[in-house]
Write a protein that holds these residues in place. Structure first.
Motif, PDB file in Angstrom:
ATOM      1  N   SER A 253       0.818  -1.209   0.000  1.00  0.00           N
ATOM      2  CA  SER A 253       0.000   0.000   0.000  1.00  0.00           C
ATOM      3  C   SER A 253       0.854   1.263   0.000  1.00  0.00           C
ATOM      4  N   ALA A 254       2.081   1.181   0.526  1.00  0.00           N
ATOM      5  CA  ALA A 254       2.968   2.345   0.550  1.00  0.00           C
ATOM      6  C   ALA A 254       3.289   2.818  -0.863  1.00  0.00           C
ATOM      7  N   TYR A 255       3.310   1.897  -1.814  1.00  0.00           N
ATOM      8  CA  TYR A 255       3.584   2.274  -3.207  1.00  0.00           C
ATOM      9  C   TYR A 255       2.556   3.276  -3.716  1.00  0.00           C
ATOM     10  N   LYS A 273       8.744  -0.735  -8.140  1.00  0.00           N
ATOM     11  CA  LYS A 273       7.653  -1.320  -7.349  1.00  0.00           C
ATOM     12  C   LYS A 273       7.966  -2.787  -7.099  1.00  0.00           C
ATOM     13  N   LEU A 274       8.018  -3.158  -5.843  1.00  0.00           N
ATOM     14  CA  LEU A 274       8.325  -4.541  -5.465  1.00  0.00           C
ATOM     15  C   LEU A 274       7.057  -5.230  -4.980  1.00  0.00           C
ATOM     16  N   GLY A 275       6.664  -6.287  -5.667  1.00  0.00           N
ATOM     17  CA  GLY A 275       5.493  -7.056  -5.265  1.00  0.00           C
ATOM     18  C   GLY A 275       5.881  -8.387  -4.648  1.00  0.00           C
ATOM     19  N   MET A 276       7.079  -8.885  -4.986  1.00  0.00           N
ATOM     20  CA  MET A 276       7.632 -10.062  -4.323  1.00  0.00           C
ATOM     21  C   MET A 276       8.742  -9.552  -3.429  1.00  0.00           C
ATOM     22  N   THR A 277       8.445  -9.446  -2.139  1.00  0.00           N
ATOM     23  CA  THR A 277       9.363  -8.777  -1.212  1.00  0.00           C
ATOM     24  C   THR A 277      10.242  -9.738  -0.431  1.00  0.00           C
ATOM     25  N   HIS A 278      10.133 -11.012  -0.700  1.00  0.00           N
ATOM     26  CA  HIS A 278      11.133 -11.979  -0.214  1.00  0.00           C
ATOM     27  C   HIS A 278      11.100 -13.218  -1.097  1.00  0.00           C
ATOM     28  N   PRO A 279      12.282 -13.629  -1.604  1.00  0.00           N
ATOM     29  CA  PRO A 279      13.530 -12.866  -1.530  1.00  0.00           C
ATOM     30  C   PRO A 279      13.500 -11.693  -2.502  1.00  0.00           C
ATOM     31  N   LEU A 280      14.241 -10.657  -2.185  1.00  0.00           N
ATOM     32  CA  LEU A 280      14.260  -9.483  -3.051  1.00  0.00           C
ATOM     33  C   LEU A 280      15.061  -9.769  -4.325  1.00  0.00           C
ATOM     34  N   PRO A 281      14.704  -9.128  -5.436  1.00  0.00           N
ATOM     35  CA  PRO A 281      15.432  -9.301  -6.690  1.00  0.00           C
ATOM     36  C   PRO A 281      16.724  -8.470  -6.663  1.00  0.00           C
ATOM     37  N   GLU A 282      17.784  -9.038  -6.147  1.00  0.00           N
ATOM     38  CA  GLU A 282      19.023  -8.289  -5.911  1.00  0.00           C
ATOM     39  C   GLU A 282      19.584  -7.667  -7.186  1.00  0.00           C
ATOM     40  N   LYS A 283      19.608  -8.429  -8.277  1.00  0.00           N
ATOM     41  CA  LYS A 283      20.171  -7.903  -9.525  1.00  0.00           C
ATOM     42  C   LYS A 283      19.338  -6.728 -10.049  1.00  0.00           C
ATOM     43  N   MET A 284      18.015  -6.874 -10.016  1.00  0.00           N
ATOM     44  CA  MET A 284      17.129  -5.801 -10.471  1.00  0.00           C
ATOM     45  C   MET A 284      17.326  -4.543  -9.631  1.00  0.00           C
ATOM     46  N   ILE A 285      17.400  -4.730  -8.318  1.00  0.00           N
ATOM     47  CA  ILE A 285      17.611  -3.595  -7.421  1.00  0.00           C
ATOM     48  C   ILE A 285      18.979  -2.965  -7.680  1.00  0.00           C
ATOM     49  N   GLY A 286      19.981  -3.811  -7.890  1.00  0.00           N
ATOM     50  CA  GLY A 286      21.323  -3.302  -8.169  1.00  0.00           C
ATOM     51  C   GLY A 286      21.351  -2.419  -9.409  1.00  0.00           C
ATOM     52  N   ARG A 287      20.673  -2.844 -10.469  1.00  0.00           N
ATOM     53  CA  ARG A 287      20.619  -2.037 -11.697  1.00  0.00           C
ATOM     54  C   ARG A 287      19.908  -0.708 -11.447  1.00  0.00           C
ATOM     55  N   PHE A 288      18.841  -0.765 -10.666  1.00  0.00           N
ATOM     56  CA  PHE A 288      18.084   0.454 -10.357  1.00  0.00           C
ATOM     57  C   PHE A 288      18.940   1.429  -9.551  1.00  0.00           C
ATOM     58  N   LEU A 289      19.706   0.904  -8.604  1.00  0.00           N
ATOM     59  CA  LEU A 289      20.571   1.745  -7.777  1.00  0.00           C
ATOM     60  C   LEU A 289      21.638   2.441  -8.620  1.00  0.00           C
ATOM     61  N   LYS A 294      20.329   9.308  -5.926  1.00  0.00           N
ATOM     62  CA  LYS A 294      19.605   9.279  -4.655  1.00  0.00           C
ATOM     63  C   LYS A 294      18.507   8.229  -4.734  1.00  0.00           C
ATOM     64  N   ILE A 295      18.350   7.502  -3.644  1.00  0.00           N
ATOM     65  CA  ILE A 295      17.300   6.484  -3.545  1.00  0.00           C
ATOM     66  C   ILE A 295      16.472   6.772  -2.295  1.00  0.00           C
ATOM     67  N   VAL A 296      15.161   6.746  -2.440  1.00  0.00           N
ATOM     68  CA  VAL A 296      14.247   6.917  -1.302  1.00  0.00           C
ATOM     69  C   VAL A 296      13.447   5.631  -1.137  1.00  0.00           C
ATOM     70  N   ILE A 297      13.464   5.085   0.052  1.00  0.00           N
ATOM     71  CA  ILE A 297      12.695   3.868   0.359  1.00  0.00           C
ATOM     72  C   ILE A 297      11.416   4.289   1.072  1.00  0.00           C
ATOM     73  N   VAL A 298      10.285   3.976   0.473  1.00  0.00           N
ATOM     74  CA  VAL A 298       8.990   4.307   1.076  1.00  0.00           C
ATOM     75  C   VAL A 298       8.300   3.003   1.460  1.00  0.00           C
ATOM     76  N   GLU A 299       8.157   2.765   2.749  1.00  0.00           N
ATOM     77  CA  GLU A 299       7.532   1.536   3.249  1.00  0.00           C
ATOM     78  C   GLU A 299       6.919   1.817   4.607  1.00  0.00           C
ATOM     79  N   GLU A 300       5.902   1.055   4.944  1.00  0.00           N
ATOM     80  CA  GLU A 300       5.243   1.208   6.246  1.00  0.00           C
ATOM     81  C   GLU A 300       5.938   0.369   7.302  1.00  0.00           C
ATOM     82  N   LEU A 301       5.883   0.866   8.522  1.00  0.00           N
ATOM     83  CA  LEU A 301       6.407   0.186   9.701  1.00  0.00           C
ATOM     84  C   LEU A 301       7.928   0.059   9.656  1.00  0.00           C
TER      85      LEU A 301
END
Length: 625
Positions: A253-255, A273-289, A294-301
């Motif tokens: 919902s934070a998305y 947008k991450l819909g499968m949050t475990h395990p995280l797609p490390e390679k995809m995230i690495g390319r995005f980074l 600057k990277i902003v992480i928006v998540e609840e709790l």
């Protein structure tokens, strides 16, 4: 809830407005799931309720299990036979089921198995706001996280497919905002469930003694590596926006808030947008980074994503700046997010000015609502729990200690009843009361509801008998799991399949546990009930009093369906306006207007409790004790 027939319509491409929980129920049909188990708990309740209404016609076996542990066990047993299964529960329910879940991850399953955990940021209907994504990390189980009802349905089907590919249970983590948001859902075809499973004996795989569990841990780790490959290719993990100013990573919902806030600030932001949050797609995230400064992480709790993204950044993009809630809190760790909260955080990070003066809106809202009366949750007019609390308070007063539990009756803490000194989790009232009694030497009353008693109260009662604890356990039996929607439980004689079954009486269970003093009484018969509670507190060991009267909502509904009219109580000329009825009961049907007591005839259910407490006999009605 829509007509159950809506969920059963097998029309490819049909669009229907559904709650997130109803969408999961539809996903159950499209996934061909044959066994559905649950213990009702908000915000997950509508999943089981929706399936219960259509189970027989859909060819699905559905049960309201006695608690979440049993729900997961039943589902696991079916899945071990190759039958697709789903167990649904609220977030704290996964605590109850965790013992089974953690080892089931080692043994695995043969049929697809989904475990739905519905988290509750902001504690709308819960005792805590724990973040159950960490259960995925702890157990090494895959986790999917929908952001809307359409994804809730689709991910239910995908979770089954992933489960069968990996032979592991899959967690489907929702939140209140997804579970209780209504949105358009496009149907796919219904798959007929297969309930004819076959158990294949495999002791080394399924019997988790140490010699077998050690190698199974290695198997789990190998499957987790395969799950990471699935995550890399998952359609639920995707870049939905491309931008140069900064990158935003979000899920669930934070998305939705992140997307709205970025648009509000006119940010040139890329969003992963991450819909499968475990395990995280490390390679995809690495390319995005690598593509962002600057990277902003928006998540609840909790900073679940942030912690892992920072670890990934060390290997893939060590110079990227990451903002979230760990070093400096741009977003809160507590409560539910909103577009306003996320926009404020993004504005602070980017130096942009908010285009909306949210503070001014808050001030105007406060001004507009300042004269409105507060509306805290209260017990309904005619609720039998009010009568029970009145009797307990009449006997125990301020001297006794009151250990209460999870349910409608937690509202007994409010004035003027003021019953409830401690409450933590389902079933804890009885065990906690024993410790309080031992440590304080004071009269101690454990208060627990009927469904909660079956859920987790019995072990505490056995402990009281075994250790000779001088504790009175009061079971408030209103003949339903009332707080979550009047679902059946073992004491109702009805199953989730809407079939009659053996009714398990609480008093018989108490006697079977070895309690010597067990009484059942109608709480509205206040004189009798008072005498029983006094006698129970005088017992040298544990005692049980069952206050039995139906939930007033059920009772009123039944009377109306049968055409039975009931006359509200009446205030007579004997009334001195002493306000005893208001000061002792706090019933919403009894009001004071211009210093005079009145009965709200539209609210009164003619329970008669006010008649029994009036010291002047000034209240009359056909329901007098």
């Amino acid at each position: 809830m829509p007509d159950s027939k809506v969920l059963l319509q097998d029309k490819l491409g049909k669009r229907v407005l559904l709650l997130g929980n109803e969408a999961i129920a539809r996903g159950i049909l499209e996934a061909g799931i044959g066994v559905v188990t649950t213990y009702p708990g908000t915000p997950a309740s509508e999943i089981g309720d929706s399936v219960s209404e259509i189970a027989s016609e859909a060819g699905v076996y559905m049960e309201y299990s006695v608690n979440e542990m049993v729900a997961v066990e039943v589902g696991a047993g079916a899945a071990s036979c190759g039958v697709r299964a789903l167990a649904a529960m609220k977030h704290v329910g996964l605590n109850v089921a965790a013992d089974m879940v953690m080892t089931l991850a080692y043994a695995g399953v043969r049929g697809g198995y989904v475990i739905v955990t519905a988290d509750d940021p902001e504690c709308y209907s819960s005792q805590n706001e724990q973040d159950n994504r960490f259960y995925a990390l702890l157990s090494n189980l895959p986790c999917l996280e929908p952001s809307n009802p359409q994804e809730a349905k689709d991910m239910t089907v995908s979770a089954i497919e992933i489960s069968e590919k990996l032979e592991l249970p899959v967690l489907l983590r929702t939140t209140t905002r997804v579970s209780h948001t209504r949105g358009p859902v496009e149907y796919k075809s219904i798959v007929k469930p297969n309930l004819q499973g076959k158990f294949i004996r495999d002791v080394q795989r399924l019997v988790m003694v140490p010699a077998f569990s050690r190698p199974k841990h290695e198997v789990l780790l190998r499957q987790a590596a395969k799950a990471k490959e699935i995550s890399e290719a998952s359609p639920y993990n995707k870049v939905v926006n491309k931008g140069k100013e900064l990158g935003i990573i979000s899920s669930g919902s934070a998305y939705n808030y992140a997307l709205e806030a970025a648009n509000l600030l006119s940010l040139d932001a890329g969003i992963l947008k991450l819909g499968m949050t475990h395990p995280l797609p490390e390679k995809m995230i690495g390319r995005f980074l690598k593509a962002c400064d600057k990277i902003v992480i928006v998540e609840e709790l909790e900073p679940y994503l942030e912690m892992q993204v920072k670890a990934i950044a060390k290997d893939h993009a060590p110079n990227v700046e990451i903002f979230g809630k760990m070093v400096k809190r741009f977003f809160p760790k507590e409560g539910e997010l909103s577009t306003r909260i996320v926009a404020a955080g993004l504005a602070e990070i980017t130096g942009r000015k908010l285009p909306i003066d949210f503070q001014k809106i808050s001030e105007k809202y406060a001004e507009a609502t300042k004269d409105l009366p507060s509306r805290p949750p209260i017990l309904c007019a005619g609720c039998p729990h009010r009568a029970s609390f009145y009797v307990m308070r009449r006997v125990g007063g301020d001297t006794a200690l009151y250990s209460t539990d999870i349910g409608c009756y937690a509202l007994g803490i409010a004035p003027p009843l003021n019953v409830g000194d401690i409450m933590t989790c389902m079933g804890a009232s009885i065990g906690t009361a024993q410790g309080m009694s031992k440590a304080s030497g004071r009269e101690t009353i454990a208060i627990i509801g009927d469904s909660t008693f079956f859920h987790a109260g019995i072990p505490g009662l056995v402990n009281a008998v075994y250790n000779k604890s001088k504790v009175l356990t009061v079971v408030l039996d209103n003949l339903a799991t009332a707080m979550t929607g009047h679902q059946p439980h073992p004491g109702t004689g009805m199953t989730g399949m809407r079939a009659s079954t053996e009714r398990i009486l609480i008093e018989n269970v108490a006697k079977g546990c070895g309690v010597k003093y067990v009484k059942v009484v109608d709480p509205f018969k206040t004189k009798e009930a008072t005498a029983v509670v006094k006698e129970a507190l005088q017992q040298p060991g544990p005692s049980v009093v069952v206050f039995r009267a139906p939930c007033t909502l059920m009772a009123v509904r039944e009377k109306r369906q049968r055409g039975i009219k009931f006359e509200p109580t009446r205030i007579t000329d004997k009334c001195t306006n002493c306000m005893a009825c208001i000061k002792l009961l706090g019933c919403p049907a009894i009001v004071a207007e211009e210093g005079k007591v009145k009965i709200d005839e539209d609210s009164c259910t003619a329970c008669g409790l006010c008649i029994s407490v009036c010291p002047y006999g000034a209240i009359e009605g056909s329901c007098a004790e």
